[in-house]
Design a protein around this motif. Structure first.
Motif, PDB file in Angstrom:
ATOM      1  N   VAL A 346       0.842  -1.191   0.000  1.00  0.00           N
ATOM      2  CA  VAL A 346       0.000   0.000   0.000  1.00  0.00           C
ATOM      3  C   VAL A 346       0.879   1.244   0.000  1.00  0.00           C
ATOM      4  O   VAL A 346       1.944   1.282   0.619  1.00  0.00           O
ATOM      5  N   VAL A 361      -5.127   6.452  -1.249  1.00  0.00           N
ATOM      6  CA  VAL A 361      -4.452   5.233  -0.813  1.00  0.00           C
ATOM      7  C   VAL A 361      -4.629   4.171  -1.891  1.00  0.00           C
ATOM      8  O   VAL A 361      -5.756   3.856  -2.277  1.00  0.00           O
ATOM      9  N   LEU A 363      -3.613   0.235  -3.340  1.00  0.00           N
ATOM     10  CA  LEU A 363      -3.129  -1.101  -3.005  1.00  0.00           C
ATOM     11  C   LEU A 363      -2.804  -1.881  -4.263  1.00  0.00           C
ATOM     12  O   LEU A 363      -3.577  -1.893  -5.207  1.00  0.00           O
ATOM     13  N   PRO A 393      -0.690   5.597   4.801  1.00  0.00           N
ATOM     14  CA  PRO A 393      -1.390   4.326   5.062  1.00  0.00           C
ATOM     15  C   PRO A 393      -0.473   3.308   5.747  1.00  0.00           C
ATOM     16  O   PRO A 393       0.730   3.237   5.469  1.00  0.00           O
ATOM     17  N   ILE A 395      -0.722  -1.021   6.893  1.00  0.00           N
ATOM     18  CA  ILE A 395      -1.498  -2.187   6.497  1.00  0.00           C
ATOM     19  C   ILE A 395      -1.294  -3.345   7.460  1.00  0.00           C
ATOM     20  O   ILE A 395      -0.213  -3.528   8.022  1.00  0.00           O
ATOM     21  N   ILE A 405      -6.418  -1.365   6.347  1.00  0.00           N
ATOM     22  CA  ILE A 405      -5.517  -0.244   6.091  1.00  0.00           C
ATOM     23  C   ILE A 405      -6.029   0.972   6.853  1.00  0.00           C
ATOM     24  O   ILE A 405      -7.202   1.342   6.733  1.00  0.00           O
ATOM     25  N   TYR A 407      -5.270   5.170   7.855  1.00  0.00           N
ATOM     26  CA  TYR A 407      -4.624   6.323   7.225  1.00  0.00           C
ATOM     27  C   TYR A 407      -5.272   7.599   7.743  1.00  0.00           C
ATOM     28  O   TYR A 407      -6.377   7.585   8.299  1.00  0.00           O
TER      29      TYR A 407
END
Length: 524
Positions: A346, A361, A363, A393, A395, A405, A407
């Protein structure tokens, strides 16, 4: 006049020598620290002032209903409240075999007289019910471990040994310490590398069937080399000794390597990721680097450009010019479920789909051990290009295979403020639901300590999972100064497993009236 002209070259030469010595590498991301921070010969029974003032913004659990589950988010609290100690750049890990034990850390500062920087120690041994610790590693009660320089990279290995990796100051380098008593006291520094280093994180092999079970790794940028590459070291004996530095990669032309993170797979493979920023201003993270070791970190197969990215390195002008980055974080599914072994990475990105024009964000995942990577997925579910910022972020893949996640996010606030959100996926990162984790807002800004780099509020946050709960750890200054905050998030409600009812017989009617004292017994 002739004498004046004769000394002018020496004046110019002296100017360049002196200014060159005082100017740090612009691309380096560790703290710009003053000449002197801490005199290790001075011992004190209380190296940082202590305050256990409680600040509460809520007192009830919030229930969040998603299309897939019900989440319970408890009131936020500080893991080690202080009034004169600033806590930033936080991370958190859990014990591999005892989920009641968790260990968090931070860059901790105080500014009473001479500035002091250290690595925090925040511990729970009862599943998060109570927390204790200090804002500095101590070799004995009241005796601070010298030469702490920030950038905590932490782990708990299979033996329950706490491991802390960090930068050094005033002596530069990469160092490590260990604790065998849940962080109460620590070993003195083990020197892994000398010279200029930057941005380390650590990880441990916590899978019992792995041939390297218990080996702990640290990865970071070797700023003592040109076009800094990534270096790795490992310990096989709970931090007593560390391997010589292993150079993982050679940075791609026009780039360098920064923001490393390290994680292991269920078969003992080791994975390291990093950003590859461009070598000139504004040092934007241009693509992701990935390396894999199948022999415990000794040799590495490197993919310099695993996939394209466009990071957010720079400052947020609307948030008091705090500095931000697009460094990656990595975790692997070790749940034993259908996505066992999948790798998730991420980052915070912008101006490259699926990210919008504002920070989002993103992934990426690999289902084949890092050989190939699937296209990126936008994690935060607010409308794209809505002018709202998501950044830093962290994870976690929980014990059931859920991808979580956390953030910072300003979707519900003014542009000068922020909250903390969590996005959660139960299908391997295909679909996501968002939940507000924080019960208060704050205004991001530089930490108000003399000698700390302008714009610095910390460079990452953390999250772990234990006993059916997520434990995010972030920093904000809602209490007046930056502190480490958490909020347990209940993700497992423990429903009954499938069962066969033996008695009473099917179709039997059970009635209960007020004041009824009849006892009924069910067997299954």
């Amino acid at each position: 006049m002739k004498k004046l002209f004769a000394i002018i070259p020496f004046i110019i030469l002296g100017f360049f020598i002196m200014t060159g010595q005082d100017t740090p590498d612009a691309e380096k991301w560790n703290l710009a620290l003053p000449t002197k921070i801490y005199d290790p010969s001075v011992k004190t029974s209380s190296p940082l002032p202590q305050s256990y003032e409680n600040i509460s913004f809520s007192n009830e659990r919030r229930i969040i209903y998603t299309p897939y589950e019900v989440l319970g988010i408890d009131p936020n609290f500080r893991v080690l409240p202080r009034t004169n100690s600033y806590q930033s750049e936080v991370d958190i890990v859990r014990h591999p075999t005892n989920p009641n034990i968790m260990f968090g850390s931070s860059n901790a500062f105080n500014n009473l007289g001479t500035l002091f920087i250290s690595e925090g120690v925040y511990v729970t041994t009862n599943g998060g019910l109570n927390w204790f610790g200090t804002d500095s590693m101590q070799s004995a009660p009241g005796v601070v471990v010298p030469n702490q320089g920030g950038d905590p990279g932490i782990a708990i290995d299979k033996n329950g040994v706490f491991i802390q990796t960090h930068l050094g100051y005033p002596t530069s380098g990469m160092f490590a310490n260990y604790s065998t008593n849940n962080g109460a006291t620590w070993s003195l520094n083990y020197t892994i590398a000398t010279g200029s280093q930057d941005k380390n994180l650590a990880g441990t092999d916590d899978y019992p069937s792995s041939p390297y079970y218990g080996r702990t790794y640290v990865a970071w940028s070797l700023f003592n080399l040109g076009s800094p590459p990534i270096g790795v070291s490992y310990t096989t004996n709970s931090g007593l000794n560390w391997s010589s530095v292993i150079q993982v990669n050679t940075s791609a032309s026009g780039h360098y390597s920064q923001g490393a993170d390290v994680c292991t797979g269920p078969n003992g493979d080791v994975y390291v990721v990093w950003a590859a920023p461009i070598s000139g201003s504004p040092y934007t993270e241009d693509f992701l680097g990935f390396a894999k070791s199948t022999n415990g970190g000794v040799n590495w197969t490197v993919t310099d450009n695993a996939y394209d990215m466009n990071g957010i390195r720079g400052t947020f002008s609307t948030k008091s010019n705090i500095r931000v980055n697009g460094f990656p974080r990595i975790k692997v599914d070790k749940s034993g479920g259908p996505r066992h072994g999948w790798i998730y990475v991420v980052t915070a990105e912008k101006n490259l789909a699926p990210a919008g024009a504002d920070p989002d964000v993103i992934l990426h995942k690999s289902t084949n051990g890092g050989t190939t990577w699937l296209p990126g997925v936008r994690v935060n579910q607010d409308p794209v290009n809505n002018g709202k910022f998501q950044w830093f972020p962290a994870i976690n893949v929980d014990q059931a295979g859920g991808v979580n996640i956390v953030y910072y996010d300003d979707r519900n606030t003014a542009s000068d403020s922020s909250e903390v959100y969590m996005s959660r996926s139960l299908d391997g990162g295909v679909t996501w639901t968002d939940a507000l984790v924080s019960d208060h807002r704050f205004k991001p800004k530089s930490i108000g300590v003399s000698g700390i780099a302008a714009g610095y509020q910390g460079d990452y946050i953390g999250v772990t999972s234990a006993n059916g709960k997520l434990w995010p750890l972030w920093m904000d200054d809602a209490s007046g100064i930056y502190q480490a905050w958490t909020a347990p998030v209940q993700i497992s409600t423990y429903p009954l497993n499938a069962f066969n009812l033996q008695s009473p017989a099917a179709g039997y009617r059970i009635e209960s009236l007020p004041n009824n004292t009849t006892t009924y017994t069910f067997n299954w």
